[in-house]
Design an enzyme around this catalytic site. Structure first.
Site, mmCIF file in Angstrom:
data_model
loop_
_atom_site.group_PDB
_atom_site.id
_atom_site.type_symbol
_atom_site.label_atom_id
_atom_site.label_comp_id
_atom_site.label_asym_id
_atom_site.label_seq_id
_atom_site.Cartn_x
_atom_site.Cartn_y
_atom_site.Cartn_z
ATOM 1 N N MET A 30 0.853 -1.192 0.000
ATOM 2 C CA MET A 30 0.000 0.000 0.000
ATOM 3 C C MET A 30 0.890 1.243 0.000
ATOM 4 O O MET A 30 0.461 2.326 0.431
ATOM 5 C CB MET A 30 -0.925 -0.008 1.215
ATOM 6 C CG MET A 30 -1.882 -1.191 1.185
ATOM 7 S SD MET A 30 -3.449 -0.887 2.017
ATOM 8 C CE MET A 30 -2.902 -0.661 3.673
ATOM 9 N N GLY A 31 2.128 1.089 -0.466
ATOM 10 C CA GLY A 31 3.037 2.239 -0.528
ATOM 11 C C GLY A 31 3.637 2.562 0.827
ATOM 12 O O GLY A 31 3.702 1.703 1.705
ATOM 13 N N HIS A 34 9.335 1.022 2.955
ATOM 14 C CA HIS A 34 10.455 1.069 3.897
ATOM 15 C C HIS A 34 11.299 -0.202 3.697
ATOM 16 O O HIS A 34 10.984 -1.024 2.812
ATOM 17 C CB HIS A 34 9.951 1.203 5.334
ATOM 18 C CG HIS A 34 8.890 0.195 5.696
ATOM 19 N ND1 HIS A 34 9.152 -1.144 5.825
ATOM 20 C CD2 HIS A 34 7.557 0.334 5.922
ATOM 21 C CE1 HIS A 34 8.046 -1.789 6.148
ATOM 22 N NE2 HIS A 34 7.050 -0.909 6.198
ATOM 23 N N ASP A 35 12.324 -0.353 4.540
ATOM 24 C CA ASP A 35 13.243 -1.482 4.349
ATOM 25 C C ASP A 35 12.561 -2.848 4.465
ATOM 26 O O ASP A 35 13.051 -3.842 3.925
ATOM 27 C CB ASP A 35 14.395 -1.393 5.360
ATOM 28 C CG ASP A 35 15.354 -0.266 4.989
ATOM 29 O OD1 ASP A 35 15.235 0.272 3.873
ATOM 30 O OD2 ASP A 35 16.217 0.077 5.826
ATOM 31 N N HIS A 37 9.729 -3.625 3.123
ATOM 32 C CA HIS A 37 9.288 -3.959 1.758
ATOM 33 C C HIS A 37 10.488 -4.425 0.930
ATOM 34 O O HIS A 37 10.379 -5.363 0.157
ATOM 35 C CB HIS A 37 8.640 -2.742 1.084
ATOM 36 C CG HIS A 37 7.372 -2.303 1.735
ATOM 37 N ND1 HIS A 37 7.287 -1.157 2.498
ATOM 38 C CD2 HIS A 37 6.135 -2.846 1.756
ATOM 39 C CE1 HIS A 37 6.060 -1.012 2.943
ATOM 40 N NE2 HIS A 37 5.340 -2.022 2.520
ATOM 41 N N GLN A 61 -10.215 -2.307 3.049
ATOM 42 C CA GLN A 61 -9.644 -2.973 4.217
ATOM 43 C C GLN A 61 -9.492 -2.040 5.419
ATOM 44 O O GLN A 61 -8.987 -2.448 6.456
ATOM 45 C CB GLN A 61 -8.327 -3.674 3.873
ATOM 46 C CG GLN A 61 -7.151 -2.765 3.609
ATOM 47 C CD GLN A 61 -5.934 -3.551 3.154
ATOM 48 O OE1 GLN A 61 -5.859 -3.997 2.006
ATOM 49 N NE2 GLN A 61 -4.963 -3.745 4.037
ATOM 50 N N GLU A 150 5.915 -11.487 7.567
ATOM 51 C CA GLU A 150 5.362 -12.230 8.707
ATOM 52 C C GLU A 150 4.893 -11.305 9.835
ATOM 53 O O GLU A 150 4.322 -11.775 10.798
ATOM 54 C CB GLU A 150 6.402 -13.218 9.242
ATOM 55 C CG GLU A 150 6.545 -14.426 8.350
ATOM 56 C CD GLU A 150 7.438 -15.504 8.939
ATOM 57 O OE1 GLU A 150 8.146 -15.203 9.928
ATOM 58 O OE2 GLU A 150 7.420 -16.618 8.405
ATOM 59 N N SER A 187 7.297 -0.753 10.095
ATOM 60 C CA SER A 187 5.916 -0.593 9.657
ATOM 61 C C SER A 187 5.756 0.842 9.159
ATOM 62 O O SER A 187 6.423 1.757 9.672
ATOM 63 C CB SER A 187 4.999 -0.813 10.862
ATOM 64 O OG SER A 187 3.738 -0.237 10.621
#
Ligand code: PAF
Length: 282
Positions: A30-31, A34-35, A37, A61, A150, A187
């Protein structure tokens, strides 16, 4: 890197790649990259010929309009990060109508009860929204493998279940949680905390590591009591829930059975920002 801004452009691109026999790895997002991703893309890069990502803030969502509105969006920054990483061959940035051609509504899914545990209790309908967007993206991108962190362990389990039930020929890969140096799980929400609060939030992972030490030495109620005590003493932090669940069913347990795997799950609200984390108990 190709920037694919409509379903039609994506489909032409995917068709060409499939004709060339390329194996496609896909990581939807969802853009607000960060690291964490980047760790998905790294693994996808190692295991595939082509890496595709998507950026789409999925309205169905979110549990309320304010949360959806507050979600950080900076598409140009995200594209720069992707380009700089050199890990992604194409990014799909659909319009809402590419995903929801009629009504912006989710389909209803039966995830065999996984949807009713943990996050499902506090976020009604959230997993139907996730299932809907991920199924639609899978049908459009047609990946061989798809990569999910995870950190959102319940989301990963639900996507596995949806893929299995819909008989989609896609391998679902869970990627270990990527942590900041102090242990805080990365996050997009961490951006909403100042430096001091991010530092203080390392207590979340420190506590999970202690839980792993207490596992099989203390009983589940004793562990829960200790975790509660840790957060009772933290200024500006509220423990929303802590529980230990069976890794397959995600059902909370009060007892450790020898032949099953368990995972501890935690949600802590720090200055109004909801942080989630989990750890496999071994
Ligand atoms: O984890 C996320 O970023 C989202 O839930 C996902 C899987 C991209 C679906 O919108």
């Amino acid at each position: 890197m190709e920037v694919l801004k409509s379903k039609k452009i994506l489909q032409d691109f995917i068709e060409r790649q499939k004709e060339m026999g390329k194996k496609i790895g896909f990581a939807p997002t969802m853009g607000a990259l960060h690291d964490g991703h980047l760790s998905l893309y790294k693994l996808a890069r190692e295991e595939n010929d082509l890496v595709v990502s998507s950026i789409f803030v999925n309205p169905t969502q979110f549990n309320n309009a304010e949360d959806l509105e507050k979600y950080p969006r900076d598409i140009n920054r995200d594209i720069l990060i992707l380009e700089k990483s050199g890990l992604v061959d194409a990014v799909y940035i659909p319009e809402v109508t590419d995903i929801y051609p009629e009504k912006t509504e989710s389909r209803h899914y039966d995830f065999d009860g996984l949807e009713n545990e943990m996050e499902g209790k506090s976020r009604p309908g959230h997993f139907d929204g996730v299932g809907t967007v991920v199924e639609e993206l899978f049908l459009q991108v047609k990946p061989d493998s798809a990569y999910f962190g995870e950190k959102d362990f319940q989301q990963l389990a639900i996507i596995r279940k949806m893929t299995e039930k819909k008989k989609l020929p896609i391998k679902i890969i869970g990627v270990p949680i990527f942590r900041a140096e102090n242990g805080l799980a990365l996050s997009s929400r961490n951006q909403r905390l100042d430096k001091d609060r991010r530092e203080a939030s390392k207590i979340i992972y420190e506590t999970l590591k202690k839980v792993n030490e207490w596992f099989r030495v203390l009983t589940v109620p004793e562990i829960k009591q200790r975790v509660q005590e840790v957060f009772d003493n933290q200024r500006g932090m509220q423990l929303e829930y802590f529980l230990i669940a069976d890794e397959k069913t995600l059902k909370e347990t009060d007892f450790f059975y020898k032949d099953r795997s368990f995972r501890a799950f935690i949600v802590v609200v720090v200055d109004g920002v909801r942080l989630i984390d989990n750890i496999h108990l071994d």
